[in-house]
Design a protein around this motif. Structure first.
Motif, short mmCIF file in Angstrom:
data_model
loop_
_atom_site.label_atom_id
_atom_site.label_comp_id
_atom_site.label_asym_id
_atom_site.label_seq_id
_atom_site.Cartn_x
_atom_site.Cartn_y
_atom_site.Cartn_z
N MET A 1 -5.28 -8.66 12.73
CA MET A 1 -6.12 -8.24 11.66
C MET A 1 -6.51 -6.76 12.01
N SER A 2 -6.21 -6.28 10.96
CA SER A 2 -6.45 -4.91 11.19
C SER A 2 -8.14 -4.26 10.73
N LEU A 3 -8.46 -3.41 12.33
CA LEU A 3 -9.75 -2.65 12.24
C LEU A 3 -10.54 -1.60 11.22
N ILE A 4 -9.44 -1.47 10.66
CA ILE A 4 -9.17 -0.99 9.41
C ILE A 4 -9.39 -0.94 8.06
N GLU A 5 -9.98 -1.21 7.15
CA GLU A 5 -9.52 -1.62 5.96
C GLU A 5 -9.84 -0.47 4.51
N THR A 6 -8.41 0.04 3.63
CA THR A 6 -7.88 0.60 3.55
C THR A 6 -8.24 0.55 1.65
N ILE A 7 -9.31 1.28 0.83
CA ILE A 7 -9.86 0.89 -0.12
C ILE A 7 -9.19 2.33 -1.29
N VAL A 8 -8.18 1.52 -2.07
CA VAL A 8 -7.61 3.12 -2.98
C VAL A 8 -8.61 2.91 -4.65
N HIS A 9 -9.22 3.98 -4.13
CA HIS A 9 -9.75 4.19 -5.64
C HIS A 9 -9.50 5.31 -6.98
N HIS B 1 -8.15 8.59 -6.81
CA HIS B 1 -7.57 9.92 -6.49
C HIS B 1 -8.72 9.51 -5.30
N VAL B 2 -9.47 8.78 -4.62
CA VAL B 2 -9.94 9.12 -3.21
C VAL B 2 -10.03 7.61 -3.16
N THR B 3 -9.87 7.53 -1.72
CA THR B 3 -9.22 5.95 -0.52
C THR B 3 -11.01 6.28 0.72
N GLU B 4 -10.98 4.79 0.44
CA GLU B 4 -12.34 4.71 1.38
C GLU B 4 -11.58 4.05 2.82
N LEU B 5 -11.82 4.48 3.88
CA LEU B 5 -11.94 3.78 4.71
C LEU B 5 -12.80 3.39 5.22
N ARG B 6 -13.01 1.76 5.76
CA ARG B 6 -13.83 0.92 6.04
C ARG B 6 -13.76 0.04 7.42
N LEU B 7 -14.66 0.95 8.23
CA LEU B 7 -14.66 0.01 9.45
C LEU B 7 -15.08 -1.28 10.06
N ILE C 1 -11.66 11.49 0.94
CA ILE C 1 -11.79 10.39 1.69
C ILE C 1 -13.02 9.74 1.82
N VAL C 2 -13.70 8.66 1.46
CA VAL C 2 -14.60 7.86 2.19
C VAL C 2 -14.47 7.07 3.18
N LEU C 3 -15.76 7.69 4.55
CA LEU C 3 -15.41 6.63 5.44
C LEU C 3 -16.79 5.87 5.38
N SER C 4 -16.91 4.71 5.23
CA SER C 4 -17.69 3.45 5.40
C SER C 4 -17.87 2.88 6.23
N GLY C 5 -18.90 1.42 6.30
CA GLY C 5 -18.78 1.09 7.76
C GLY C 5 -19.38 -0.40 7.61
N GLY C 6 -19.74 -0.79 8.01
CA GLY C 6 -20.51 -2.54 8.15
C GLY C 6 -22.48 -1.59 7.29
#
Length: 252
Positions: free
Chosen positions: A1-9, A11-17, A48-53
């Motif tokens: 299971m990936s530890l980073i979720e990648t969500i494409v919006h 032109h902007v990609t969100e990387l979620r811890l 890029i957007v870096l997000s977490g829980g």
């Protein structure tokens, strides 16, 4: 299971811890973050957007893991290298990066946020800061300079020496974060900030950003972190005792 979720919006990609429960930064998570960032850029992300829980963006370095390494200085250095490589990847990112802080961001979580261009934090009792002195550590000179770059030298000194963790409203007042919003809207507001930048003429915006952030990139030069010295300080008895006492307080 990936530890980073990648969500494409667009032109902007969100990387979620996504390392439950509190996104503690072990080498696997740090390595995946750097790899996910590189992949997003390779796939054409313009921001890029870096997000977490929710409630905790990231609780910082995985202290139980680091303590489990005992006196293996090579393994400790490898673990800290993974963290600083992830931080440098954010600092060196050629497109704008906004941090979406939907909760607490102590220590390493704060460092990752400081490496981003813009910080949106959830309103409420959430805290952010570099609390290293409270567990017997001295933040490396480069990390201290990264904080001073954002809040000013005098205020940075006060925060760092005390290991202070301002709450969200105070963090906004002193410029440690740039915007507050409801916890459910943090990632959206971070994305909106990036999208607004992307409306500007691209080359001048990116070149201006590169010049303006050169001093931030310089903060994490290897010489300004001095990782061997930091790892040696990590092994000091007072530091080890402080770290174990902290874990005992939070029930780890």
């Amino acid at each position: 299971m990936s530890l980073i979720e990648t969500i494409v919006h667009g032109h902007v990609t969100e990387l979620r811890l996504a390392r439950a429960p509190v996104n503690a930064l072990n080498p696997a998570l740090c390595n995946e973050l750097a790899a996910a960032l590189a992949a997003a850029l390779a796939n054409g992300a313009q921001g890029i957007v870096l997000s977490g829980g929710p409630k905790v963006f990231s609780a910082g370095l995985d202290v139980p893991h680091l303590l489990s390494l005992g006196d293996d200085q090579a393994a400790l250095q490898e673990a800290w290298t993974a963290f600083f490589d992830a931080a440098r990847a954010l600092l060196n990112c050629p497109v704008p990066v906004a941090a979406a802080l939907a909760g607490h961001a102590p220590a390493g979580g704060c460092v990752l946020a400081l490496c981003c261009d813009y910080r949106v934090m959830a309103e409420g009792p959430y805290r952010i800061g570099l609390n290293e002195t409270q567990v017997g550590l001295a933040a490396p000179e480069g990390i201290q300079s990264l904080m001073a770059r954002v809040v000013g030298r005098h205020r940075s000194e006060r925060l760092l020496v005390a290991g202070a963790m301002p709450d969200a409203s105070e963090a906004l007042r002193i410029g440690l974060v740039d915007e507050l919003t409801g916890i459910d809207d943090v990632a959206t507001r971070a994305r909106v900030w990036v999208e607004e930048l992307l409306q500007l003429p691209r080359k001048p915006m990116l070149e201006t950003r590169r010049i303006a952030r050169a001093d931030a990139v310089d903060c994490l030069r290897a010489e300004r972190i001095d990782l061997p010295r930091f790892v040696a300080a990590w092994m000091e008895p007072d530091t080890q005792a402080g770290l174990r006492a902290m874990l005992a307080r939070i029930g780890k």
